[in-house]
Design a protein around this motif. Sequence first.
Motif, PDB file in Angstrom:
ATOM      1  N   TYR A 126       0.856  -1.184   0.000  1.00 56.15           N
ATOM      2  CA  TYR A 126       0.000   0.000   0.000  1.00 56.15           C
ATOM      3  C   TYR A 126       0.887   1.227   0.000  1.00 56.15           C
ATOM      4  O   TYR A 126       2.105   1.129   0.225  1.00 56.15           O
ATOM      5  CB  TYR A 126      -0.955   0.026   1.194  1.00 56.15           C
ATOM      6  CG  TYR A 126      -0.272   0.058   2.538  1.00 56.15           C
ATOM      7  CD1 TYR A 126       0.199   1.257   3.082  1.00 56.15           C
ATOM      8  CD2 TYR A 126      -0.108  -1.112   3.275  1.00 56.15           C
ATOM      9  CE1 TYR A 126       0.825   1.282   4.319  1.00 56.15           C
ATOM     10  CE2 TYR A 126       0.509  -1.099   4.505  1.00 56.15           C
ATOM     11  CZ  TYR A 126       0.976   0.101   5.021  1.00 56.15           C
ATOM     12  OH  TYR A 126       1.593   0.128   6.236  1.00 56.15           O
ATOM     13  N   ALA A 127       0.315   2.412  -0.225  1.00 58.34           N
ATOM     14  CA  ALA A 127       1.109   3.638  -0.257  1.00 58.34           C
ATOM     15  C   ALA A 127       0.203   4.849  -0.125  1.00 58.34           C
ATOM     16  O   ALA A 127      -0.974   4.810  -0.503  1.00 58.34           O
ATOM     17  CB  ALA A 127       1.904   3.731  -1.557  1.00 58.34           C
ATOM     18  N   ASP A 128       0.770   5.939   0.406  1.00 59.99           N
ATOM     19  CA  ASP A 128       0.063   7.216   0.414  1.00 59.99           C
ATOM     20  C   ASP A 128      -0.188   7.676  -1.017  1.00 59.99           C
ATOM     21  O   ASP A 128       0.552   7.320  -1.942  1.00 59.99           O
ATOM     22  CB  ASP A 128       0.887   8.276   1.137  1.00 59.99           C
ATOM     23  CG  ASP A 128       0.884   8.097   2.647  1.00 59.99           C
ATOM     24  OD1 ASP A 128       0.105   7.261   3.147  1.00 59.99           O
ATOM     25  OD2 ASP A 128       1.673   8.785   3.311  1.00 59.99           O
ATOM     26  N   GLU A 129      -1.217   8.497  -1.179  1.00 62.82           N
ATOM     27  CA  GLU A 129      -1.544   9.030  -2.494  1.00 62.82           C
ATOM     28  C   GLU A 129      -0.857  10.380  -2.705  1.00 62.82           C
ATOM     29  O   GLU A 129      -0.594  11.121  -1.759  1.00 62.82           O
ATOM     30  CB  GLU A 129      -3.054   9.199  -2.639  1.00 62.82           C
ATOM     31  CG  GLU A 129      -3.831   7.886  -2.609  1.00 62.82           C
ATOM     32  CD  GLU A 129      -5.312   8.097  -2.821  1.00 62.82           C
ATOM     33  OE1 GLU A 129      -5.752   9.269  -2.916  1.00 62.82           O
ATOM     34  OE2 GLU A 129      -6.044   7.085  -2.889  1.00 62.82           O
ATOM     35  N   PRO A 131      -0.690  14.263  -3.659  1.00 62.07           N
ATOM     36  CA  PRO A 131      -1.671  15.344  -3.506  1.00 62.07           C
ATOM     37  C   PRO A 131      -2.472  15.569  -4.789  1.00 62.07           C
ATOM     38  O   PRO A 131      -1.964  15.383  -5.897  1.00 62.07           O
ATOM     39  CB  PRO A 131      -0.807  16.564  -3.166  1.00 62.07           C
ATOM     40  CG  PRO A 131       0.424  15.976  -2.555  1.00 62.07           C
ATOM     41  CD  PRO A 131       0.664  14.686  -3.265  1.00 62.07           C
ATOM     42  N   HIS A 243      10.848   2.614  -2.280  1.00 60.68           N
ATOM     43  CA  HIS A 243       9.708   1.721  -2.098  1.00 60.68           C
ATOM     44  C   HIS A 243       9.421   0.883  -3.349  1.00 60.68           C
ATOM     45  O   HIS A 243       8.979  -0.263  -3.240  1.00 60.68           O
ATOM     46  CB  HIS A 243       8.453   2.528  -1.753  1.00 60.68           C
ATOM     47  CG  HIS A 243       8.651   3.502  -0.634  1.00 60.68           C
ATOM     48  ND1 HIS A 243       9.150   3.128   0.595  1.00 60.68           N
ATOM     49  CD2 HIS A 243       8.442   4.852  -0.564  1.00 60.68           C
ATOM     50  CE1 HIS A 243       9.216   4.202   1.387  1.00 60.68           C
ATOM     51  NE2 HIS A 243       8.802   5.240   0.696  1.00 60.68           N
ATOM     52  N   ARG A 271       8.473  13.065   0.095  1.00 62.47           N
ATOM     53  CA  ARG A 271       7.958  11.865  -0.545  1.00 62.47           C
ATOM     54  C   ARG A 271       8.051  12.091  -2.048  1.00 62.47           C
ATOM     55  O   ARG A 271       7.768  13.188  -2.534  1.00 62.47           O
ATOM     56  CB  ARG A 271       6.512  11.599  -0.133  1.00 62.47           C
ATOM     57  CG  ARG A 271       6.329  11.248   1.346  1.00 62.47           C
ATOM     58  CD  ARG A 271       4.856  11.169   1.714  1.00 62.47           C
ATOM     59  NE  ARG A 271       4.223  12.487   1.574  1.00 62.47           N
ATOM     60  CZ  ARG A 271       2.910  12.653   1.386  1.00 62.47           C
ATOM     61  NH1 ARG A 271       2.103  11.604   1.305  1.00 62.47           N
ATOM     62  NH2 ARG A 271       2.409  13.875   1.273  1.00 62.47           N
ATOM     63  N   LEU A 279       3.973   6.238  -5.293  1.00 63.28           N
ATOM     64  CA  LEU A 279       5.013   6.619  -4.330  1.00 63.28           C
ATOM     65  C   LEU A 279       6.224   5.706  -4.528  1.00 63.28           C
ATOM     66  O   LEU A 279       6.143   4.493  -4.338  1.00 63.28           O
ATOM     67  CB  LEU A 279       4.486   6.489  -2.903  1.00 63.28           C
ATOM     68  CG  LEU A 279       5.462   6.847  -1.780  1.00 63.28           C
ATOM     69  CD1 LEU A 279       5.843   8.329  -1.825  1.00 63.28           C
ATOM     70  CD2 LEU A 279       4.864   6.495  -0.418  1.00 63.28           C
ATOM     71  N   SER A 282      10.950   7.764  -0.146  1.00 62.41           N
ATOM     72  CA  SER A 282      10.836   8.739   0.942  1.00 62.41           C
ATOM     73  C   SER A 282      12.247   9.153   1.335  1.00 62.41           C
ATOM     74  O   SER A 282      13.169   8.325   1.299  1.00 62.41           O
ATOM     75  CB  SER A 282      10.107   8.150   2.146  1.00 62.41           C
ATOM     76  OG  SER A 282       8.793   7.756   1.811  1.00 62.41           O
TER      77      SER A 282
END
Length: 293
Positions: A126-129, A131, A243, A271, A279, A282
Motif C-alpha cells: 500500500y502507499a500514500d496518495e 496530492p 519503495h 515523498r 510513491l 521517501s
Amino acid sequence: MTSEQPTPHSAIDSVLGILEIEQDPASPDVFSGDSLPQPNGRVFGGQVLAQSLLAAGRTVEDGRLPHSLHGYFLRAGDVREPITFAVERLRDGRSFSARRTHALQGGAPILSMITSFQEDQPGIDYADEMPADVPEPEDVTSALDLLSGIDHPVAKFWTQEAAFDVRHVGGSIYLGPAPSHQGQQMVWFRSRGPLPDDQLLHRALLAYACDQVMLEPILRRSGQSWVTPGLSIASLDHAMWWHRDVRVDDWLLYVQSSPSAQGGRGLGAARVFTREGVLVASVAQEGMVRLPA
C-alpha cells in the motif's frame, strides 16, 4: 506555461561519466572516482551519495537492489582530489545484504554510509496518495528559464551544467524568499536526457538529484532564500528509502516539508511520486542552516 529548454545531453552525460567509478584490481571492495566541478570547489553531496551507493551495489549479488541508506556527511570534499570508496561487507542473508561505505579523501572520511539491499519479494503493498490538483510539469516554470537570463557565475553554472530540469510548483526561492512562510513545497524534476535501463543507476541518480532541494523547505519556513546575505548551509546527514522501481528520466514530484529547525539545524523531509501518482521513495535530511547574528 514555460518554454521547453533544449536538452543538452552533455550535462547528464557528465554525471553518468563521474558515476563510472573504477574498481581497484588488487582490492575488489575498493573503488575510486572523481568529482564534477562546483562553483564553491566542494564536492556536491548528492554526487558522493550516488557514488557510494554504486560502490556498495557493485559488491552485492545480482537481483538485490537498495531499499534504504543512512549516511553522514563528515567533511567537505575537494573537487580537485580523487575520492576512494571503501566498502565493508556487513552481512549477506537469505533476502538482505548490508554494506558500509566510507568515501575518503586524504585518508579521512567525507561520507560514511550504510546501505541495505533486498531481493524482490512479495508482501503487503500500500502507499500514500499523491496530492490532488498538482499542476502538470509543462505548466510550471523551469529553473532553466528562471535563471538563464541572469549574468552571474552561479546562475550560469546551474543553467549550463544542470543535469536535471527542476520546476517548483508555486515558485522557487532562488532569487528571494517565498511570499508566505510555509515549510511545504512541491517540485517536479527529471533528467535532461534519456538514461540506460539500469535500476541501480536510477536509484543512485535519485539520491544525486534530491540533495539539490532537500533543505529548501527550511529556508521557506524561516522566510529565507538562496540569496539571503551571509547564509551558511550544508547537509549533515541523509536517509532514503526506495519503495518501488523508479526512473529519473520521467517526471517525478517531490512533496516536501520541514517539521522542525533549532540549534542551527533544520530537518527536511520528502515523498517522491511518479507522474502517475505512485510513491517510489521517501527521503529525510538534516542540514546546518546558519544566519548572521
